[in-house]
Design an enzyme around this catalytic site. Structure first.
Site, PDB file in Angstrom:
ATOM      1  N   HIS A 142      -3.746  -9.559   3.795  1.00  0.00           N
ATOM      2  CA  HIS A 142      -4.992  -9.372   3.913  1.00  0.00           C
ATOM      3  C   HIS A 142      -5.442 -10.301   5.341  1.00  0.00           C
ATOM      4  CE1 HIS A 142      -6.199  -8.464  -0.296  1.00  0.00           C
ATOM      5  NE2 HIS A 142      -6.124  -7.318   0.452  1.00  0.00           N
TER       6      HIS A 142
ATOM      7  N   ARG B 220       0.959  -1.176   0.049  1.00  0.00           N
ATOM      8  CA  ARG B 220       0.038   0.137  -0.179  1.00  0.00           C
ATOM      9  C   ARG B 220       1.051   1.252  -0.029  1.00  0.00           C
ATOM     10  NH1 ARG B 220      -1.920  -3.555   3.975  1.00  0.00           N
ATOM     11  NH2 ARG B 220      -4.041  -4.353   3.592  1.00  0.00           N
TER      12      ARG B 220
ATOM     13  N   LYS C   9      -1.290  -2.832   8.049  1.00  0.00           N
ATOM     14  CA  LYS C   9      -2.447  -2.343   9.152  1.00  0.00           C
ATOM     15  C   LYS C   9      -2.479  -2.858  10.360  1.00  0.00           C
ATOM     16  CE  LYS C   9      -5.797  -1.153   5.464  1.00  0.00           C
ATOM     17  NZ  LYS C   9      -7.326  -1.013   4.747  1.00  0.00           N
TER      18      LYS C   9
ATOM     19  N   TYR D 105      -9.531 -11.068  -6.476  1.00  0.00           N
ATOM     20  CA  TYR D 105      -8.688 -10.992  -7.841  1.00  0.00           C
ATOM     21  C   TYR D 105      -8.686 -12.329  -8.672  1.00  0.00           C
ATOM     22  CZ  TYR D 105      -6.489  -7.123  -5.069  1.00  0.00           C
ATOM     23  OH  TYR D 105      -6.492  -6.383  -4.361  1.00  0.00           O
TER      24      TYR D 105
ATOM     25  N   HIS E  50      -2.984   2.075  -6.077  1.00  0.00           N
ATOM     26  CA  HIS E  50      -3.578   0.969  -5.720  1.00  0.00           C
ATOM     27  C   HIS E  50      -3.768   0.008  -6.610  1.00  0.00           C
ATOM     28  CE1 HIS E  50      -4.836  -0.460  -1.648  1.00  0.00           C
ATOM     29  NE2 HIS E  50      -5.816  -1.088  -2.070  1.00  0.00           N
TER      30      HIS E  50
ATOM     31  N   ARG F  78      -1.162  -2.306  -6.815  1.00  0.00           N
ATOM     32  CA  ARG F  78      -1.498  -3.358  -5.772  1.00  0.00           C
ATOM     33  C   ARG F  78      -2.397  -4.318  -6.257  1.00  0.00           C
ATOM     34  NH1 ARG F  78      -1.291  -4.696  -0.238  1.00  0.00           N
ATOM     35  NH2 ARG F  78      -3.284  -5.333   0.701  1.00  0.00           N
TER      36      ARG F  78
END
Length: 297
Positions: free
Chosen positions: A269, A147, A171, A278, A243, A246
Site C-alpha cells: 500500500h 493480489r 501496482k 483492517y 481478494h 488478501r
C-alpha cells in the site's frame, strides 16, 4: 480528442509508471468523456469549458454507476485536463469544478482461520487434475496477501524457496519482498518438482510460475474461478474471492500482533490509511483494546 487521449495514456505508461490495468480503466473513462464531449459539439480538449464539466458530472450522477466508478471517472478526467493545461494543449483550467463524491468506507470481507484452512484443504489429490498447482496457488495467496494480478505474473526466478522470500511486482511496477511461510514453500516446491515441468510448452517456454494445462501463464479470471470453485466445495459461499484471502492475510497479521507499518509494506500500500481499514475488522481485537483501556469497560 482521441489523439490527445492517446498521448496522455502514453505519458501515464512511460513516465508516471501506472499499471496496465489502471491505464486501461482510465482509457475507458476518457473515451466515455470524449464521446460525451463529441455529442455536445466539442472535438478538442482545448474547447472544454465549465458548462461541459458540470453537464458531464450530472450525466455520471444519473448513469447508475457505483460511487467508486464515478469517482475514478472524475479523477481520470481531472488528471487529463491538468495534463493538457501543463503541456499547453489547453489554456483554461476547469479542474476545480471536478469534485469527487465522498465514499463510504466499507469493511472488507474477512474469513477466520478455520474458514481459510477449509479453503486451503479443498483441493483433492484424487479428483483434481491440477491439485498440486491449485494447492500451491491458494497457499501462496494466503501466505503473501498478493493480489491476483501479482500472483499470475509471479515468475519462477522471483521465488527463493531456500530463504523463504518472493519478489512481488505490484501496482505501478513497484517491487517488494514478501516472506513465504513453510506450508506455502512446501506446496510450491512440490508443484515445481512434480507438475510444472509437465505443463511447460517446450516450443514456447514460460517464465511464469503458475501455468495453464497448455503451458501458458494464468489469467486473473482463471484465479477468480478457481478460488470460487474451491470456496463452494468448502461450503464458504459465493462471496469469497482472491481478494478475500488478501483481506484475511492482513487482518490475521494484525490480530497476531503485527504492527500497521509492516502490514502496509507486505501489502504494497502506498498510503497507510488504506491499511488502517483492517484495524476495524477484527472485533475480538477491538473488544480486547476496549476492555484494557476504557475506564468503564
Amino acid at each position: 480528442m482521441g489523439d490527445q487521449i492517446c498521448e496522455y495514456l502514453d505519458y501515464l505508461s512511460l513516465e508516471a509508471g501506472l499499471s496496465v490495468n489502471t491505464i486501461l480503466a482510465y482509457g475507458r473513462d476518457l473515451c466515455d468523456f470524449a464521446g460525451f464531449c463529441g455529442g455536445s459539439g466539442i472535438e478538442s480538449i482545448a474547447s472544454v469549458n465549465s458548462s461541459i464539466i458540470i453537464s458531464y458530472q450530472h450525466e455520471l450522477a444519473l448513469s447508475g454507476k457505483i460511487e467508486s466508478s464515478v469517482r475514478r471517472s472524475l479523477v481520470a478526467v481531472k488528471m487529463f485536463l491538468q495534463f493538457a493545461l501543463a503541456n499547453g494543449i489547453s489554456s483554461q483550467s476547469v479542474t476545480e469544478l471536478l469534485e469527487s463524491p465522498k465514499l463510504w468506507q466499507k469493511l472488507p470481507q474477512v474469513y477466520n482461520t478455520d474458514a481459510v484452512k477449509r479453503l486451503l484443504d479443498a483441493p483433492e489429490p484424487q479428483s483434481d487434475r491440477f491439485y498440486l498447482r491449485d494447492k500451491a496457488i491458494l497457499e501462496t495467496l494466503y501466505a503473501t496477501g498478493m493480489r491476483a494480478s501479482e500472483t499470475v505474473s509471479l515468475r519462477v526466478n522471483d521465488v527463493n524457496l531456500k530463504i523463504g522470500y518472493l519478489r512481488c511486482i505490484g501496482k505501478g511496477n513497484k517491487e517488494r519482498l514478501v516472506p513465504v511461510g513453510v506450508p506455502a514453500i512446501k506446496a510450491i516446491t512440490e508443484y515445481i518438482k512434480k507438475q510444472r515441468a509437465q505443463l511447460l510448452n517446450d516450443e514456447k517456454p514460460c517464465e511464469e510460475l503458475f501455468l495453464t494445462h497448455s503451458g501458458r501463464p494464468l489469467e486473473r479470471t482463471f484465479l477468480w474461478r478457481m478460488v470460487k470453485k474451491y470456496a463452494s466445495r468448502a461450503g464458504l459461499g459465493p462471496r469469497l474471492t482472491t481478494h478475500s484471502l488478501r483481506h484475511s492475510f492482513a487482518t490475521h497479521l494484525l490480530s497476531g500482533g503485527a504492527d500497521l507499518r509492516s502490514v502496509q509494506e507486505l501489502l504494497g500500500h502506498a498510503d497507510i490509511s488504506t491499511t488502517q481499514i483492517y484495524t476495524h475488522v477484527d472485533s475480538d481485537r477491538l473488544k480486547k483494546i476496549h476492555k484494557e483501556f476504557h475506564p468503564r469497560a
